[in-house]
Design a protein around this motif. Structure first.
Motif, short mmCIF file in Angstrom:
data_model
loop_
_atom_site.label_atom_id
_atom_site.label_comp_id
_atom_site.label_asym_id
_atom_site.label_seq_id
_atom_site.Cartn_x
_atom_site.Cartn_y
_atom_site.Cartn_z
N ALA A 11 0.89 60.19 46.24
CA ALA A 11 -0.31 60.60 45.49
C ALA A 11 -0.91 59.40 44.75
O ALA A 11 -1.26 59.48 43.58
CB ALA A 11 0.02 61.73 44.53
N GLY A 15 -3.60 58.77 48.90
CA GLY A 15 -3.16 60.15 49.09
C GLY A 15 -4.08 61.15 48.41
O GLY A 15 -4.45 62.18 49.01
N PHE A 32 2.98 65.26 48.57
CA PHE A 32 4.33 65.06 48.05
C PHE A 32 4.43 63.69 47.38
O PHE A 32 4.23 62.66 48.03
CB PHE A 32 5.36 65.16 49.17
CG PHE A 32 5.33 66.48 49.88
CD1 PHE A 32 5.81 67.63 49.26
CD2 PHE A 32 4.80 66.59 51.16
CE1 PHE A 32 5.76 68.86 49.91
CE2 PHE A 32 4.75 67.81 51.82
CZ PHE A 32 5.23 68.96 51.19
N GLN A 46 -11.51 46.89 40.50
CA GLN A 46 -12.94 46.76 40.79
C GLN A 46 -13.24 47.73 41.92
O GLN A 46 -12.54 47.72 42.94
CB GLN A 46 -13.26 45.34 41.27
CG GLN A 46 -12.87 44.25 40.28
CD GLN A 46 -13.14 42.87 40.87
OE1 GLN A 46 -14.27 42.55 41.23
NE2 GLN A 46 -12.12 42.05 40.96
N ARG A 107 -7.17 51.56 36.13
CA ARG A 107 -6.65 52.38 37.24
C ARG A 107 -6.42 53.82 36.83
O ARG A 107 -6.64 54.75 37.60
CB ARG A 107 -5.31 51.82 37.72
CG ARG A 107 -5.47 50.84 38.80
CD ARG A 107 -4.19 50.08 38.98
NE ARG A 107 -4.52 48.86 39.66
CZ ARG A 107 -4.40 48.67 40.96
NH1 ARG A 107 -3.88 49.60 41.71
NH2 ARG A 107 -4.76 47.55 41.51
N PHE A 132 9.84 61.84 49.90
CA PHE A 132 10.10 61.95 51.33
C PHE A 132 11.18 60.93 51.70
O PHE A 132 11.03 59.74 51.40
CB PHE A 132 8.82 61.68 52.12
CG PHE A 132 9.06 61.49 53.59
CD1 PHE A 132 9.23 62.58 54.42
CD2 PHE A 132 9.14 60.22 54.14
CE1 PHE A 132 9.48 62.40 55.78
CE2 PHE A 132 9.38 60.03 55.49
CZ PHE A 132 9.55 61.13 56.31
N ASP A 150 2.08 56.34 51.39
CA ASP A 150 3.19 56.03 50.47
C ASP A 150 3.34 54.54 50.20
O ASP A 150 4.42 54.06 49.86
CB ASP A 150 4.50 56.66 50.95
CG ASP A 150 4.81 56.43 52.44
OD1 ASP A 150 3.91 55.98 53.17
OD2 ASP A 150 5.94 56.70 52.85
N ALA A 173 1.08 37.52 41.36
CA ALA A 173 0.03 37.86 40.39
C ALA A 173 0.66 37.99 39.01
O ALA A 173 1.75 38.53 38.86
CB ALA A 173 -0.63 39.18 40.78
N TYR A 205 -12.22 40.63 33.88
CA TYR A 205 -13.34 41.55 33.72
C TYR A 205 -13.10 42.52 32.58
O TYR A 205 -11.96 42.79 32.21
CB TYR A 205 -13.70 42.29 35.02
CG TYR A 205 -12.56 42.95 35.77
CD1 TYR A 205 -11.95 42.31 36.83
CD2 TYR A 205 -12.13 44.23 35.42
CE1 TYR A 205 -10.93 42.92 37.54
CE2 TYR A 205 -11.12 44.85 36.13
CZ TYR A 205 -10.52 44.20 37.18
OH TYR A 205 -9.51 44.79 37.88
N GLY A 297 -8.29 46.35 48.54
CA GLY A 297 -7.17 47.20 48.98
C GLY A 297 -7.41 48.67 48.69
O GLY A 297 -7.26 49.53 49.57
N ALA A 298 -7.80 48.98 47.46
CA ALA A 298 -8.04 50.38 47.10
C ALA A 298 -9.27 50.90 47.83
O ALA A 298 -9.32 52.05 48.27
CB ALA A 298 -8.20 50.52 45.59
N ALA A 299 -10.28 50.03 47.97
CA ALA A 299 -11.50 50.43 48.67
C ALA A 299 -11.18 50.81 50.11
O ALA A 299 -11.71 51.80 50.65
CB ALA A 299 -12.52 49.30 48.62
N ALA A 301 -8.29 51.92 51.18
CA ALA A 301 -7.54 53.18 51.14
C ALA A 301 -8.52 54.36 51.04
O ALA A 301 -8.36 55.39 51.71
CB ALA A 301 -6.59 53.17 49.94
#
Ligand code: FAD
Length: 382
Positions: A11, A15, A32, A46, A107, A132, A150, A173, A205, A297-299, A301
């Protein structure tokens, strides 16, 4: 047979977005998540127009725009002189050029917005504290498709022959936050600033939620501990100090004697298969964890989740997941190449750095923006 119900492992951003995108198509899901509660992980994020466009389609963006900041520009600056080398306009320019906003936020703000939408949607059921391992946990009904969201250490990958594997990238990082008063002249609330230096760069930022600034320093380094996140050891602290020693005195001062820096060795996923030709598919970092050199990366996803739902809603599951993989792979490959180029350009030394600075300072903002059209102007299927 059309897909009616999905099991989603994880999640995180991938997810939760997948659950909402599937629900928009009338597909229910069990999500899950191993964590007993969804604590805030990491710091700032960002969100570029290609991702905010999807969040808007899912009804999540409206609530976010009062909580985030929309910077006016993304500035590339010299880490040694603090001179601005180039600036890409965002703010209202982003809304006009790419049709969606560019925002920066914590986040946990995005996670909460996604979670609230999941809780409000009767088609989505979240099971916390449910990890899982090798068998699918019991959901509210049998799943037609299993979505592995996951993360970079994905367990579901073991169900797919030739799946990607995690690999240390050789980059680390360092993350921390500062108050505005801590760095006058170095940061400003209207911009995302990327400070460039040899073998290292630092991104700053503002965050509306805290009133302070999110700081991420990324440097090449081969200290790769098992832990994903933690307080830096002495060797890591020394690496940080040595990489930034020749930077502008304001930055050297900023990094001196801090005890609030967290340390993130950066792992990426090797290329590999994202689906098993039957009913198991990977999205987000589980499929293609990448370096944050393009902040995408999140974009990715979010785009994955949205497009996967579109394919699952219109095709039999085995066909949908292989079309999904074929459709998404070229974009992810191109983004990785852009990330690798940025890494080379951001961390350049000597004559290459001089050349970079000249090229950047000659590029008009419109031309810098045009270089980003294929990323930010992307219109996902669905
Ligand atoms: C320093 C840094 C800066 C970044 N900045 C940006 C940025 O500005 N913009 C951007 O777009 N991206 C950025 N990224 C990338 C972005 O953070 C990731 O790509 C994104 O969070 C991946 O989301 P995910 O949902 O795929 O994976 P994750 O966030 O890792 O979520 C995976 C979830 O699955 C759960 N899980 C794992 N295993 C199991 C299991 N076996 N059973 C059940 N649950 C499980 C985990 O607990 C977790 O909740 C950055 C990354 C880093 C490291």
């Amino acid at each position: 047979m059309p897909v009616e119900h999905a099991a989603i492992i994880g999640a995180g951003i991938a997810g939760l977005t997948a659950a909402l995108a599937l629900a928009r198509r009338g597909i229910s899901s069990d999500i899950f998540e191993q964590a007993p509660e969804l604590a805030e992980v990491g710091a700032g994020l960002q969100i570029s127009p290609n991702a905010s466009r999807v969040l808007s389609e899912l009804g999540v963006l409206e609530g976010l725009t009062s909580l985030w900041l929309e910077p006016q520009s993304i500035r590339l600056m010299s880490g040694s002189s603090l001179r601005e080398l180039a600036a890409v306009p965002v703010g209202s320019f982003a809304r006009n050029r790419w049709g969606a906003p560019y925002g920066v936020l914590h986040r946990k703000t995005l996670q909460k917005a996604l979670l609230d939408a999941v809780f409000a949607n009767p088609l989505c059921t979240l099971h916390l504290g449910t990890r899982f391992e090798s068998d699918l946990p019991l959901g509210r009904r049998p799943a037609d498709v299993i979505v592995g969201a996951d993360g970079v250490w994905s367990r579901l990958r073991q169900a797919i022959a030739g799946a990607p594997a995690p690999r240390f990238s050789g980059n680390i990082a360092f993350r921390f936050t500062i108050a505005e008063a801590a760095a006058p002249g170095l940061v400003d609330r209207a911009s995302v600033s990327a400070l460039l230096g040899s073998s290292a760069h630092m991104v700053c930022y503002p965050l509306k939620e805290t009133g302070g600034f999110n700081m991420v320093a990324i440097t090449a380094g081969n200290i790769a501990p098992e832990a994903w996140q933690g307080q830096p050891t002495l060797a890591q602290q020394e690496l940080l100090q040595s990489r930034f020693r020749r930077w502008h005195p304001a930055i050297v001062e900023l990094l001196r004697d801090r005890n609030d820096i967290t340390f993130w060795p950066l792992f990426e996923a090797t290329p590999g298969r994202w689906q098993d030709g039957d009913k198991t598919v990977l999205i987000g970092d589980a499929a293609h964890a990448m370096m944050p050199f393009a902040a995408q990366g999140a974009a990715m996803a979010i785009e994955d989740a949205f497009e996967l739902a579109a394919f699952l809603a219109t095709r039999p599951v085995s066909e949908a997941i292989s079309v999904f993989e074929r459709h998404r792979t070229p974009r992810i490959t191109k983004l990785r190449q852009r990330g690798a180029f940025n890494r080379f350009a951001y961390h350049a030394r000597g004559p290459i750095r001089l050349g970079r600075d000249i090229v950047l300072s000659l590029k008009p903002p419109q031309s810098l923006a045009a270089d980003l059209d294929w990323i930010y102007g992307y219109r996902p299927i669905g």
